[in-house]
Scaffold this motif. Structure first.
Motif, mmCIF file in Angstrom:
data_model
loop_
_atom_site.group_PDB
_atom_site.id
_atom_site.type_symbol
_atom_site.label_atom_id
_atom_site.label_comp_id
_atom_site.label_asym_id
_atom_site.label_seq_id
_atom_site.Cartn_x
_atom_site.Cartn_y
_atom_site.Cartn_z
ATOM 1 N N LEU A 13 0.915 -1.280 -0.089
ATOM 2 C CA LEU A 13 0.105 0.051 -0.052
ATOM 3 C C LEU A 13 0.906 1.324 0.136
ATOM 4 C CD1 LEU A 13 -2.792 -0.899 2.377
ATOM 5 C CD2 LEU A 13 -3.004 -0.607 0.097
ATOM 6 N N LYS A 14 1.972 1.269 0.719
ATOM 7 C CA LYS A 14 3.025 2.332 0.710
ATOM 8 C C LYS A 14 3.668 2.621 -0.563
ATOM 9 C CE LYS A 14 5.343 1.581 4.655
ATOM 10 N NZ LYS A 14 5.838 1.522 6.253
ATOM 11 N N MET A 15 3.842 1.435 -1.060
ATOM 12 C CA MET A 15 4.368 1.659 -2.322
ATOM 13 C C MET A 15 3.371 2.390 -3.413
ATOM 14 S SD MET A 15 6.473 -1.323 -4.588
ATOM 15 C CE MET A 15 5.081 -1.554 -5.751
ATOM 16 N N HIS A 16 2.188 1.727 -3.369
ATOM 17 C CA HIS A 16 1.087 2.314 -4.254
ATOM 18 C C HIS A 16 0.892 3.919 -3.762
ATOM 19 C CE1 HIS A 16 0.216 -1.010 -6.676
ATOM 20 N NE2 HIS A 16 0.133 -1.651 -5.725
ATOM 21 N N VAL A 32 -0.060 4.889 3.232
ATOM 22 C CA VAL A 32 -1.089 3.789 3.382
ATOM 23 C C VAL A 32 -2.362 4.173 2.998
ATOM 24 C CG1 VAL A 32 -2.166 2.054 4.751
ATOM 25 C CG2 VAL A 32 0.165 2.849 5.262
ATOM 26 N N LYS A 33 -2.838 5.318 3.261
ATOM 27 C CA LYS A 33 -4.144 6.055 2.969
ATOM 28 C C LYS A 33 -4.042 6.210 1.465
ATOM 29 C CE LYS A 33 -5.501 7.989 7.435
ATOM 30 N NZ LYS A 33 -5.590 9.149 8.334
ATOM 31 N N ALA A 34 -2.965 6.709 1.055
ATOM 32 C CA ALA A 34 -3.084 7.111 -0.412
ATOM 33 C C ALA A 34 -3.240 5.914 -1.262
ATOM 34 C CB ALA A 34 -1.797 8.280 -0.694
ATOM 35 N N GLY A 35 -2.154 5.038 -0.863
ATOM 36 C CA GLY A 35 -2.175 3.595 -1.726
ATOM 37 C C GLY A 35 -3.351 2.796 -1.702
ATOM 38 N N PHE A 36 -4.101 3.008 -0.639
ATOM 39 C CA PHE A 36 -5.518 2.461 -0.440
ATOM 40 C C PHE A 36 -6.216 2.221 -1.610
ATOM 41 C CE2 PHE A 36 -10.015 1.756 0.654
ATOM 42 C CZ PHE A 36 -9.898 0.531 1.293
ATOM 43 N N VAL A 37 -6.452 3.275 -2.596
ATOM 44 C CA VAL A 37 -6.970 3.208 -3.900
ATOM 45 C C VAL A 37 -6.844 1.989 -4.547
ATOM 46 C CG1 VAL A 37 -7.279 5.653 -4.052
ATOM 47 C CG2 VAL A 37 -5.342 4.720 -4.975
ATOM 48 N N ASN A 38 -5.579 1.570 -4.709
ATOM 49 C CA ASN A 38 -5.446 0.221 -5.343
ATOM 50 C C ASN A 38 -6.208 -1.023 -4.981
ATOM 51 O OD1 ASN A 38 -3.666 -2.521 -6.013
ATOM 52 N ND2 ASN A 38 -3.386 -1.153 -7.464
ATOM 53 N N LEU A 39 -6.123 -1.006 -3.371
ATOM 54 C CA LEU A 39 -7.047 -2.136 -2.838
ATOM 55 C C LEU A 39 -8.440 -1.820 -3.010
ATOM 56 C CD1 LEU A 39 -7.342 -4.504 -0.885
ATOM 57 C CD2 LEU A 39 -7.134 -2.982 1.039
ATOM 58 N N GLN A 40 -8.789 -0.778 -2.912
ATOM 59 C CA GLN A 40 -10.081 -0.242 -3.220
ATOM 60 C C GLN A 40 -10.634 -0.819 -4.605
ATOM 61 O OE1 GLN A 40 -11.054 3.910 -3.798
ATOM 62 N NE2 GLN A 40 -12.618 3.584 -2.543
ATOM 63 N N ALA A 51 -5.196 2.604 10.149
ATOM 64 C CA ALA A 51 -5.569 3.292 8.747
ATOM 65 C C ALA A 51 -6.082 2.551 7.701
ATOM 66 C CB ALA A 51 -4.434 4.028 8.235
ATOM 67 N N LEU A 52 -5.502 1.178 7.551
ATOM 68 C CA LEU A 52 -6.127 0.234 6.619
ATOM 69 C C LEU A 52 -7.387 -0.363 6.873
ATOM 70 C CD1 LEU A 52 -6.018 -1.503 3.949
ATOM 71 C CD2 LEU A 52 -4.273 -3.045 5.008
ATOM 72 N N GLN A 53 -7.379 -0.735 8.113
ATOM 73 C CA GLN A 53 -8.716 -1.220 8.579
ATOM 74 C C GLN A 53 -9.793 -0.242 8.576
ATOM 75 O OE1 GLN A 53 -7.370 -3.156 12.392
ATOM 76 N NE2 GLN A 53 -7.763 -5.087 11.070
ATOM 77 N N GLU A 54 -9.535 1.083 8.954
ATOM 78 C CA GLU A 54 -10.510 1.919 8.732
ATOM 79 C C GLU A 54 -11.119 2.191 7.526
ATOM 80 O OE1 GLU A 54 -9.430 4.917 11.881
ATOM 81 O OE2 GLU A 54 -10.282 6.599 10.362
ATOM 82 N N ALA A 55 -10.244 2.357 6.464
ATOM 83 C CA ALA A 55 -10.370 2.539 5.192
ATOM 84 C C ALA A 55 -11.366 1.450 4.804
ATOM 85 C CB ALA A 55 -9.258 2.662 4.260
ATOM 86 N N CYS A 56 -10.956 0.080 5.023
ATOM 87 C CA CYS A 56 -11.895 -0.791 4.454
ATOM 88 C C CYS A 56 -13.306 -0.806 5.159
ATOM 89 C CB CYS A 56 -11.346 -2.156 5.062
ATOM 90 S SG CYS A 56 -9.918 -2.586 3.957
ATOM 91 N N GLN A 57 -13.437 -0.482 6.411
ATOM 92 C CA GLN A 57 -14.676 -0.405 7.450
ATOM 93 C C GLN A 57 -15.374 0.596 6.565
ATOM 94 O OE1 GLN A 57 -13.903 1.041 11.387
ATOM 95 N NE2 GLN A 57 -15.382 -0.266 12.031
#
Ligand code: ADP
Length: 557
Positions: free
Chosen positions: A334-337, A354-362, A392-398
């Motif tokens: 996530l950090k790399m993304h 982590v928050k910025a890279g979350f868009v890939n997982l999303q 931060a990751l768990q919150e974004a998924c939530q």
């Protein structure tokens, strides 16, 4: 910290017959390959048909870093954790290729305290399946050249032979070769080339065949090239399907092994997901579904590649869709993304990245949800991850309403994956409304590609080279337009440009060329610069490998 191989060597395996018995298998149901490996026999496979299917869990991942995100590790760990909470579980993995093992990736038998055993053998020659596939592929190549040498009654156009030779080692020098040099007794000279074994159509056929009969039929349909009237020439025309089936017969039986914690696992078939369809064999998955209540399987690279192909190519043959999908995410990827350079991934906490890279997982979550299957995110925990980053990751998924569970199976074995196993059981109990991306025989080739590019990759357009356009017309004439499309694309980006990380938008995918795999039953669409024979890196992983005087293997990760 112990290496994967140290952990594996300290572990005591159980005899494979003991493992087989836990599945209700008797001595006549398996063929033993030494004490710790076996193949499930044909007779047993045929008789499994009556049993009810267990639940199928597909493990996939976000767009990976070059080191991999630990999908195999998480698949094995999740299988062990499901067994630990009392579920009758089997794991169905792919077989490693020696290309990446000797090259840069390392093994593919899981890692840490989530591994399948005997890892030294699984990572090298195992039960010989890769060699059988290589031999089958190259036997066909030899027969094609012999046919031309012996007068060429089928009028094969040697400039239009598409069947290549293969080798299970990364060897860039073999990508383009000239064969048949040395005068009339040494063959007819022509340009040829090598692919890596896992990219061979024979591998795809082995993984999609549902019976020996189906194997032979698929082999017969292989198109090896074109004749001087530009008509396809098949293995059936060469009358080779019987011999090829014979060479491949034993390799079609799934290999039974065990995890460090003695959970039974099939490790069988191993196409890459970037240049092939990326899933283990249908026969292994099908057999596992009959033998266990929960089957954990994995598809290669990110969900845009392996999982898309699992759902659009494998599922129609398997006749069963997953009951749940686990998307593996790591803080480092996530950090790399999120913009952190590769060499800085474990140095410092970076919640913003982590928050910025979350868009890939999303994007991968949305994609898997679009198939109507419940999704669980599994965080593969690394020792450098901080609590703030995980939060931060768990919150974004939530916020997306998706369960996101931490797993430390690499460090803690089955105890580290209990929460994920419980979440997966809950997901499997939900109703699914499986809706494939396309129905292959009702959709044109361009429409299939357009749906993958626009819906799954998030691109806005597809461009075709002149060659690809001509091929589509030719495929329509040959009656191949009903086949699914297997995209060959970089794994590092949702687009066809490996440098576009995160969630690129507005991009165009270029289809350079198609490779028809009529026996396997799909059309490979080559995008970007994707290569079907990898090269070795400057410091190949093989440089760390050795065997000591007493036979102990070292450096195999
Ligand atoms: P993938 O299936 O995504 O390619 P693997 O499961 O093969 O990835 O793992 C790649 C490598 O990363 C293995 O050597 C494994 O031991 C290591 N690895 C996996 N998970 C972890 C972890 N949580 N911490 C440290 N190393 C890990």
């Amino acid at each position: 910290m112990k290496t994967d191989i140290q952990i594996a060597q300290e572990n005591q395996m159980q005899p494979i017959m003991t493992i087989a018995k836990t599945l209700g298998l008797g001595e006549d149901d398996i063929k033993q390959y030494g004490k710790y490996k076996a193949k499930l026999s044909w007779d047993k496979i045929k008789n499994l048909g009556q049993e009810e299917n267990g639940k199928l869990i597909l493990v996939t991942a976000i767009s990976p870093t070059p080191a991999g995100e630990g999908k195999s590790t998480m698949t094995v760990g999740l299988g062990d954790s499901l067994a630990k909470i009392g579920k009758k579980t089997m794991i169905a993995l792919r077989e490693p290729s020696m290309g990446p093992t000797m090259g840069m990736k390392g093994g593919a038998a899981g890692g840490g305290y989530a591994q399948v055993q005997p890892m030294e053998e699984i990572n090298l020659h195992f039960t010989g399946d890769m060699h059988a596939i290589t031999a089958t592929n190259n036997a066909l190549a030899a027969f094609i050249d012999n046919h031309i040498q012996q007068g060429n009654p089928l009028q094969i156009d040697q400039r239009r032979i598409t069947w290549k030779r293969v080798l299970d080692i990364n060897d860039r020098a073999l990508r383009n070769v000239v064969i048949g040099l040395g005068g009339p007794t040494n063959g007819v000279p022509r340009e040829d080339g090598f692919d890596i074994t896992v990219a061979s159509e024979i591998m795809a056929i082995l993984c999609l065949a549902t019976s020996l009969h189906d194997l032979k039929d698929r082999l017969a349909h292989i198109v090896i090239g074109y004749n001087t009237s530009r008509k396809p020439v098949t293995v059936r025309d060469l009358k080779m399907e019987g011999a090829l089936t014979l060479i491949l017969k034993d390799a079609l039986e799934p290999n039974l092994v065990q995890t460090l914690y003695h959970t039974p696992a099939f490790v069988h078939g191993g196409p890459f997901a970037n240049i092939a369809h990326g899933c283990n064999s249908v026969i292994a998955t099908q057999s596992a579904l009959k033998l266990a209540d929960y089957v954990v399987t994995e598809a290669g690279f990110g969900a845009d590649l392996g999982a898309e192909k699992f759902l659009d190519i494998k599922v129609p043959v398997l006749g069963k869709h997953p009951d749940a999908v686990v998307i593996v995410a790591t803080i480092r990827s996530l950090k790399m993304h999120g913009g952190v350079p590769k060499d800085k991934l474990k140095d410092t906490e970076d919640v913003a990245a982590v928050k910025a890279g979350f868009v890939n997982l999303q994007k991968h979550i949305e994609n898997m949800q679009s198939y109507g299957i419940p999704v669980v995110v599994g965080i593969n925990q690394f020792v450098h991850d901080t609590q703030e980053e995980i939060d931060a990751l768990q919150e974004a998924c939530q916020q997306m309403g998706v369960e996101c569970v931490l797993s430390s199976v690499w460090e803690n074995g089955p105890d580290g994956g209990i929460a994920l196993a419980e979440a997966v059981v809950r997901a499997c109990d939900q109703e699914t409304y499986f809706s494939p991306l396309y129905v292959a025989d009702e959709t044109t080739i361009k429409e299939k590609i357009s749906r993958v590019v626009k819906t799954i990759y998030g691109g806005s357009d597809v461009q075709y080279s002149k060659k690809a356009e001509t091929q589509i017309k030719q495929f329509n004439r040959n009656g191949w337009e009903h086949l699914p499309v297997c995209m060959a694309k970089t794994q590092y980006s949702l687009s066809d440009d490996p440098s576009k990380l995160a969630r690129p938008e507005g991009f165009t995918i270029t289809i350079r060329e198609f490779v028809p795999k009529i026996g396997a039953g799909f059309l490979v669409a080559l995008t970007g610069d994707i290569l079907t024979m990898p090269g070795l890196p400057k410091q190949p992983a093989a440089l760390n490998m050795d065997v000591l005087e007493d036979g102990t293997v070292t450096g195999l990760f």
